[in-house]
Design a protein around this motif. Structure first.
Motif, short mmCIF file in Angstrom:
data_model
loop_
_atom_site.label_atom_id
_atom_site.label_comp_id
_atom_site.label_asym_id
_atom_site.label_seq_id
_atom_site.Cartn_x
_atom_site.Cartn_y
_atom_site.Cartn_z
N ARG A 159 0.90 -0.95 0.09
CA ARG A 159 -0.06 0.05 -0.07
C ARG A 159 1.01 1.20 0.06
O ARG A 159 0.81 1.89 1.06
N PRO A 160 1.56 1.61 -1.08
CA PRO A 160 2.43 2.64 -1.15
C PRO A 160 1.91 3.91 -0.98
O PRO A 160 2.52 4.93 -0.30
N GLU A 161 0.78 4.14 -1.03
CA GLU A 161 -0.10 5.43 -1.01
C GLU A 161 -0.11 5.69 0.59
O GLU A 161 -0.31 7.00 0.61
N GLN A 162 -0.08 4.62 1.41
CA GLN A 162 -0.42 4.91 3.00
C GLN A 162 1.08 5.27 3.64
O GLN A 162 1.05 5.04 4.81
N TRP A 163 2.16 5.00 3.08
CA TRP A 163 3.39 5.26 3.75
C TRP A 163 3.79 6.96 3.63
O TRP A 163 3.57 7.32 2.25
N LEU A 164 4.60 7.41 4.48
CA LEU A 164 4.99 8.78 4.66
C LEU A 164 6.24 8.75 3.70
O LEU A 164 7.20 8.57 4.42
N TRP A 165 6.30 9.11 2.56
CA TRP A 165 7.37 9.13 1.76
C TRP A 165 8.22 10.37 2.00
O TRP A 165 9.29 10.62 1.36
N LEU A 166 7.92 11.31 3.07
CA LEU A 166 8.52 12.47 3.33
C LEU A 166 9.82 12.28 3.92
O LEU A 166 10.89 13.29 3.83
N HIS A 167 10.20 11.36 4.59
CA HIS A 167 11.18 10.94 5.40
C HIS A 167 12.58 10.87 4.36
O HIS A 167 12.39 10.24 3.37
N ARG A 168 13.72 11.35 4.87
CA ARG A 168 14.94 11.14 3.79
C ARG A 168 15.60 9.99 4.27
O ARG A 168 16.49 10.01 5.09
N ARG A 169 15.27 8.88 3.77
CA ARG A 169 15.64 7.51 4.25
C ARG A 169 16.71 7.14 3.44
O ARG A 169 17.67 6.07 4.00
N TRP A 170 17.09 7.81 2.10
CA TRP A 170 18.24 7.20 1.64
C TRP A 170 19.17 8.45 1.20
O TRP A 170 18.70 9.54 1.31
N PRO A 171 20.75 8.34 1.13
CA PRO A 171 21.56 9.26 0.80
C PRO A 171 21.16 9.84 -0.54
O PRO A 171 20.55 9.10 -1.33
N ASP A 172 21.43 11.16 -0.78
CA ASP A 172 21.15 11.76 -2.13
C ASP A 172 22.18 11.33 -3.13
O ASP A 172 23.15 11.06 -2.69
#
Length: 296
Positions: free
Chosen positions: A283-296
């Motif tokens: 359910r990708p629409e329900q996850w908070l994608w705003l976190h900076r999880r990976w290095p740029d």
């Protein structure tokens, strides 16, 4: 500290914070007087209308594109709008958390009740999916008090409002940092339970695969499990439509104890990240994608 910096801080404290709090309380009041479905619907509309226009959307879309490169650009945009819709609903639903709980189907509640009966020290973990406050109520409403760590807002008035709305969860909240860490360890030492959201970046964490790329991941849950002989229990909420939910509590995970502590911690975190990835892909629409999880 320069005079300009001092002035900016004073302006923020005595002007910015009060204005910010006034807006926050006013919005909360509007959502509180509306029925749950209307509040959730309005929050979702605000989220998907305003959210994609914010600068933070660039980071969220970049995360989606990197994590789900096989999705079409149109689908990636749908996921972004869905994320903002969900986040807007979550914010609106804070005024109705008790009713939200009564709209939640629970699978695996017997696992929670068993932990409560046996007083097994337990680490529940979840992620910022659907309405993540449901995780706490899933434990407390099934007879298991939990301690949760959170980051207190810089604005004291905002912090008081959050404390007020979260009181309905029945959980004990401790601030992030050294004091919070001591409280968590004391809870587990006394055979209590702790709830953690483990999907945020930790700069001094360890690199663990997440969507095919290393993400700096906090290893605390594995470290605590080994130190206090805790059960690790995954729990994932799902939004079934509108303000209706399902909370699935999975059986305790096996904790590796090979004698090589660092290897055991890494193995545990690899499995945990893989499970969170599975939840997000479902359910990708329900996850908070705003976190900076990976290095740029």
């Amino acid at each position: 500290m320069s005079t300009r910096t001092t002035f900016a801080r004073l302006r923020r404290r005595y002007l910015g914070y009060p204005l910010e709090a006034a807006v926050l309380y006013a919005v909360y009041g509007i959502f509180a007087v509306l029925p749950l479905d209307a509040a959730s619907g309005l929050g979702g509309w605000i989220g998907r209308t305003v959210g994609p226009r914010l600068r933070a959307s660039r980071k969220a879309l970049r995360n989606i594109q990197r994590a789900l490169p096989d999705e079409t650009p149109r689908r990636q945009d749908e996921i972004l709008r869905g994320m903002w819709d969900n986040l807007g609903r979550v914010m609106a639903e804070y005024a109705h958390l008790d009713e939200v709980w009564h709209r939640t189907e629970v699978i695996g509640a017997e696992t929670i009740r068993r932990m409560a009966e046996t007083r097994t020290p337990t680490l529940f973990f979840s992620a910022h999916i659907a309405n993540w406050e449901i995780n706490l109520m899933g434990a407390t409403r099934n007879g298991l008090p939990v301690t949760a760590v959170y980051r207190r807002p810089n604005n004291p008035a905002a912090g008081r409002l959050i404390d007020h709305v979260r009181a309905v969860t029945g959980s004990r909240f401790v601030p992030k940092g050294r004091d919070g860490a001591r409280e968590v360890m004391a809870t587990l030492k006394n055979r209590g339970s702790v709830c953690m959201l483990i999907d945020q970046k930790m700069n001094d964490g360890i690199p663990i695969p997440f969507f095919g790329r290393d993400a700096m991941t906090a290893p605390a849950i594995a470290q605590l499990a080994l130190r206090f002989d805790c059960a690790i229990v995954p729990a994932v909420p799902e939004r079934l439509g509108g303000a209706n939910f399902r909370l699935t509590v999975l059986p305790p995970m096996d904790v590796p104890t090979t004698g090589d502590r660092e290897a055991d911690i890494r193995a545990m975190m690899v499995r945990i990240n893989a499970l969170v990835e599975e939840w997000v892909r479902a359910r990708p629409e329900q996850w908070l994608w705003l976190h900076r999880r990976w290095p740029d």
